[in-house]
Design an enzyme around this catalytic site. Structure first.
Site, short mmCIF file in Angstrom:
data_model
loop_
_atom_site.label_atom_id
_atom_site.label_comp_id
_atom_site.label_asym_id
_atom_site.label_seq_id
_atom_site.Cartn_x
_atom_site.Cartn_y
_atom_site.Cartn_z
N ILE A 153 0.83 -1.21 0.00
CA ILE A 153 0.00 0.00 0.00
C ILE A 153 0.87 1.26 0.00
O ILE A 153 0.44 2.33 -0.41
CB ILE A 153 -0.96 -0.01 1.23
N TYR A 163 -8.96 -11.13 14.34
CA TYR A 163 -7.95 -11.69 13.43
C TYR A 163 -8.15 -13.20 13.27
O TYR A 163 -8.17 -13.73 12.16
CB TYR A 163 -6.57 -11.37 14.01
N ILE A 194 6.49 -15.50 14.23
CA ILE A 194 7.70 -15.57 13.39
C ILE A 194 8.73 -14.57 13.91
O ILE A 194 8.43 -13.39 14.09
CB ILE A 194 7.37 -15.25 11.91
C1 AKB Z 1 0.09 -12.45 15.75
O1 AKB Z 1 0.68 -12.49 16.85
O2 AKB Z 1 -1.00 -11.89 15.58
C2 AKB Z 1 0.73 -13.16 14.58
C3 AKB Z 1 0.22 -14.54 14.42
C4 AKB Z 1 0.54 -15.58 15.42
O3 AKB Z 1 -0.44 -14.83 13.46
N1 AKB Z 1 2.16 -13.17 14.72
#
Ligand code: AKB
Length: 317
Positions: A36, A143, A173
């Protein structure tokens, strides 16, 4: 003929290193990075780059036509902590970008799609230890809901329309190039930066919160291996469990302290503690290991050595 690849969200933590690896594998000109904005100038200047809004179907379509793209890696997303602050924005970006890419693939214009899912698809009712591939998924974050729903749509588009979509449930990660942004597992990256810069760190999770984690090199290897695997060997079209190491803030602190004896830590859990408490502490990834021979290379201490040595160079420079 080499694939022509589009990476959407290329300036993010994973996108940055994935783009570099894909260029090594397929040639710089065959990998179009997009985001973006141009926040990561090193990446923007390293090869073809397009400013692209992942929520804009026509912009993605035009970019794919102009560059004769046949493969998309859709890395743009709002993560768990940011998603709790901006729920509708997280839903909008995470779901619509996926629909745009799946719908392009449905027309046959795109032959292969990679879309990342996450351990966030799991929730408090999921078995916490050695979480199986097929299990209860009742996520309690926005999420996590977007990732769980996205997984169902990926499988649906594969079953109904033959879309070759592949996915991994990434753990946290850890990397030293681009910073993560807005996740619950971000502490495990910040801690290394603060160790080098300040010699101390205040952790936003409690010392005994165990979460599944992975070094970036392993995550990139998993992603490119999954995408290179023959279609017949892919038995999961929702998203693969993937695992490397599980550790607590106390474990990572001790691993750093072994290298930097002066390093200190304090704990001040915030709203992210509840998110972490709803996630598994370890993952059973035997299906990925069987289907496409996944295996990880880095354990906690080898990762710590690599992170500290790379960040020392970075901050000295
Ligand atoms: C988060 O912490 O939201 C990300 C995941 C584990 O998808 N790193």
């Amino acid at each position: 003929m080499s694939s022509k690849i589009l990476v959407i969200g290329a300036c993010g933590q994973i996108g940055t290193e994935l783009t570099t690896k894909l260029r090594e594998l397929h040639g710089t000109d065959n990998v179009i990075a997009s985001d973006i904005n141009t926040r990561n100038l090193e990446l923007v200047n390293a090869g073809p780059f397009e400013i692209l809004d992942a929520k804009n179907f026509n912009a993605i379509k035009d970019c794919c036509v102009n560059h004769e793209i046949d493969t998309i890696y859709l890395m743009a997303a709002l993560l768990s902590a940011t998603g709790e602050k901006y729920p509708m924005e997280a839903w909008d970006l995470n779901m619509n970008s996926l629909f745009h890419v799946l719908n392009l693939a449905k027309t046959g214009q795109i032959k292969k799609v990679f879309w990342p899912s996450s351990i966030a698809v799991f929730g408090p009712t999921t078995p916490r230890e050695n979480t199986p591939q097929h299990t209860i998924c009742e996520p309690t974050t926005v999420y996590g809901i977007t990732k769980q729903v996205g997984e169902r749509w990926c499988e649906y588009y594969h079953e109904k329309y033959g879309v070759d979509v592949r996915s991994i449930r990434y753990p946290g990660i850890i990397s030293h190039k681009a910073m993560p942004g807005g996740g619950t597992t971000d502490y495990a990256v910040e801690i290394y930066h603060e160790a080098i810069k300040e010699g101390k760190y205040e952790c936003f999770l409690s010392e005994d919160t165990s979460l599944p984690m992975m070094f970036m090199d392993d995550a990139i290897k998993a992603t490119t291996d999954l995408m290179a695997a023959p279609s017949e060997s892919i038995s999961i079209r929702s998203s693969y469990n993937l695992s490397a190491i599980s550790f607590t803030p106390k474990d990572i602190f001790e691993s750093i302290k072994a290298e930097m004896p002066e390093f200190t830590i304090t704990y001040q859990p915030d709203f992210r503690q509840a998110i972490a408490d709803s996630w598994p502490s370890s993952i059973d990834d035997s299906v990925a290991r069987k289907d496409w021979n996944w295996s990880h290379d880095f354990d906690l201490d080898t990762m710590t050595k690599e992170m500290l040595s790379q960040l020392k160079k970075k901050y000295t420079a």
